[in-house]
Write a protein that holds these residues in place. Structure first.
Motif, short mmCIF file in Angstrom:
data_model
loop_
_atom_site.label_atom_id
_atom_site.label_comp_id
_atom_site.label_asym_id
_atom_site.label_seq_id
_atom_site.Cartn_x
_atom_site.Cartn_y
_atom_site.Cartn_z
N PHE A 152 -14.39 5.79 48.31
CA PHE A 152 -14.15 6.50 47.05
C PHE A 152 -12.71 6.48 46.57
O PHE A 152 -12.45 6.78 45.40
CB PHE A 152 -14.61 7.96 47.17
N ASP A 207 -9.12 7.41 45.41
CA ASP A 207 -8.55 8.61 44.79
C ASP A 207 -9.62 9.54 44.20
O ASP A 207 -9.33 10.71 43.93
CB ASP A 207 -7.57 8.24 43.68
N ALA A 208 -10.83 9.04 44.00
CA ALA A 208 -11.89 9.89 43.46
C ALA A 208 -12.27 10.99 44.44
O ALA A 208 -12.95 11.95 44.07
CB ALA A 208 -13.12 9.05 43.13
N ASN A 239 -10.20 16.28 44.09
CA ASN A 239 -10.68 17.08 42.97
C ASN A 239 -9.47 17.59 42.20
O ASN A 239 -8.88 18.61 42.55
CB ASN A 239 -11.53 18.24 43.48
N ARG A 240 -9.11 16.88 41.16
CA ARG A 240 -7.92 17.22 40.37
C ARG A 240 -8.16 18.40 39.42
O ARG A 240 -7.26 18.81 38.72
CB ARG A 240 -7.44 16.00 39.61
N LYS A 244 -13.03 16.65 46.77
CA LYS A 244 -14.23 16.80 45.94
C LYS A 244 -15.41 16.98 46.89
O LYS A 244 -15.45 16.39 47.96
CB LYS A 244 -14.42 15.55 45.08
#
Length: 104
Positions: free
Chosen positions: A44, A46-47, A50-51, A80
């Motif tokens: 995944f 950088d996905a 959870n920014r 995330k």
């Protein structure tokens, strides 16, 4: 099957209810095993961060610049979630695609 998430996360609770036979690991208490984290980063990138989370918003610019593995190791709640390891692959989030892949 293992669900990595937070006990207090509504989305993680939904996943746990839908997958009652899955083990659950609270990332705040247990962290994410290094091997699983490495696989998740490879899949995944950088996905995995959870920014939109409160944790992310409270981080300094220096902390936000850390590599993904170091950031999640230091602040596991920035991940995330849920991260689901079904033994064959990893799934991130609780969207229709994840549900279909897990047969829910």
């Amino acid at each position: 099957m293992i669900i990595y998430g937070l006990k207090t996360c509504d989305t993680c609770r939904k996943a746990r209810r839908a997958l009652p036979s899955a083990a659950f690991a609270d990332v705040r208490d247990d962290g994410v095993p290094s091997a699983v984290l490495q696989r998740a980063i490879a899949r995944f990138g950088d996905a995995l961060i959870n920014r939109r989370s409160t944790t992310w918003r409270e981080l300094s610019e220096a902390e936000r610049a850390l590599p993904v593995e170091a950031l999640i190791s230091a602040h596991p709640t920035v991940m995330k979630r849920p991260l689901i390891d079904d033994g064959e692959g990893l799934h991130l989030g609780w969207d229709p695609q994840t549900k279909a892949a897990l047969g829910v």
